[in-house]
Design an enzyme around this catalytic site. Structure first.
Site, PDB file in Angstrom:
ATOM      1  N   CYS A 183       1.322   2.921   3.724  1.00  0.00           N
ATOM      2  CA  CYS A 183       1.788   2.068   4.830  1.00  0.00           C
ATOM      3  C   CYS A 183       3.245   2.398   5.162  1.00  0.00           C
ATOM      4  CB  CYS A 183       1.622   0.616   4.414  1.00  0.00           C
ATOM      5  SG  CYS A 183       2.727  -0.557   5.183  1.00  0.00           S
ATOM      6  N   ASP A 187       0.871  -1.176   0.000  1.00  0.00           N
ATOM      7  CA  ASP A 187       0.000   0.000   0.000  1.00  0.00           C
ATOM      8  C   ASP A 187       0.911   1.229   0.000  1.00  0.00           C
ATOM      9  OD1 ASP A 187      -2.809   1.220   0.610  1.00  0.00           O
ATOM     10  OD2 ASP A 187      -1.491   2.122   2.103  1.00  0.00           O
ATOM     11  N   CYS A 238       5.653  -0.392   4.480  1.00  0.00           N
ATOM     12  CA  CYS A 238       5.782  -0.593   3.028  1.00  0.00           C
ATOM     13  C   CYS A 238       6.787   0.402   2.456  1.00  0.00           C
ATOM     14  CB  CYS A 238       4.429  -0.409   2.339  1.00  0.00           C
ATOM     15  SG  CYS A 238       3.180  -1.631   2.787  1.00  0.00           S
ATOM     16  N   ARG A 274      -5.189  -0.510   1.538  1.00  0.00           N
ATOM     17  CA  ARG A 274      -5.772  -0.876   2.832  1.00  0.00           C
ATOM     18  C   ARG A 274      -7.156  -0.285   3.060  1.00  0.00           C
ATOM     19  NH1 ARG A 274      -1.483   0.905   7.094  1.00  0.00           N
ATOM     20  NH2 ARG A 274      -1.488   2.751   5.749  1.00  0.00           N
TER      21      ARG A 274
END
Length: 258
Positions: A141, A138, A144, A168
């Site tokens: 995130c 994502d 991430c 998300r």
């Protein structure tokens, strides 16, 4: 005192229901060893539809008396007649080592899905590839973004990183619109790097299967990002540093070779 007794009685009733459910599964073990009839499959699908679950496959589990159902919202189990529904992990204790029947089934579906979406992934290849990982990601995130900042370190360790989209916020969210725009960019790698660096994403639309990737993630148990899938279908939830991931990949490779 009365509230305590009432709560205690309810817990007792729930435990009794669990025992009855397990008893029902055990009693139907002889039936589940055989293929399900079309009528049994239709009955189970019909009951799950009432719960908002779309059953994509219905088949006997390796555990006798249990039916395994893959839905658009993950893996579930029912009794053969569909009277009881279970969501959770089923373990096999029969061998020397404990194994998860649930993860075994999910791994097969994950591998099939990785093949299906292979041509629509955003890939950061290692020059001297030893391993491939597929990461549900994502743009917003934090972990991430941390993983992506270290993409060259993963590549230097021989790890090719392949991305699948998992916004998300869901399909109606801004995170979906933004990540779809990355997939629709002429230079996907550059767009991914800039977006994860906090840059505004130019809005684009195209035929890339971003929604399908998200739905695939939900089906195989992804509930957060990053979620890392190995080539054999094993899934590692959460961020792993390049060094941690390399050790895991070495260990898995050694185990599979043995």
């Amino acid at each position: 005192m009365n509230l305590y007794k009432s709560t205690k009685q309810r817990i007792g009733q729930l435990m009794a229901l669990c025992v009855l459910a397990l008893s029902a599964l055990n009693m139907s073990s002889a039936i589940a060893a055989e293929p399900l009839s079309a009528e049994q499959v239709d009955t189970i699908k019909s009951k799950l539809t009432k719960l908002g679950l779309n059953a994509e496959s219905v088949q006997p589990s390796e555990m006798q008396g249990l039916v395994e159902i893959f839905t658009d919202q993950g893996l579930f189990y029912t009794s053969v007649d569909g009277s009881y529904l279970i969501q959770g992990t089923v373990y096999d204790l029969s061998g020397e080592q404990i194994s998860s029947l649930t993860e075994k089934s999910l791994a097969k579906v994950r591998v099939d899905g990785m093949h299906e979406f292979e041509n629509s992934m955003i890939v950061f290849p290692a020059d001297k590839e030893q391993y491939q990982i597929t990461v549900f990601t994502d743009l917003t995130c934090g972990y991430c973004r941390k993983l992506h900042r270290q993409i060259e370190e993963y590549n230097d360790l021989g790890i090719t990183v392949r991305y699948l989209a998992f916004p998300r916020g869901g399909l109606g969210s801004q995170s979906f619109v933004d990540i779809r725009s990355v997939w629709c960019s002429d230079d996907q790698q550059k767009a991914m790097t800039e977006a994860k660096g906090g840059a505004e994403v130019p809005q684009k639309m195209c035929a890339q299967p971003v929604a399908e990737q998200y739905q695939f993630g939900r089906k195989i148990g992804v509930n957060g990002t990053p979620a890392i899938m190995l080539e054999d279908g094993l899934m590692l939830p959460g961020y792993k540093s390049p060094e941690q991931l390399q050790q895991i990949l070495k260990s898995v490779a050694a185990t599979n070779a043995g």
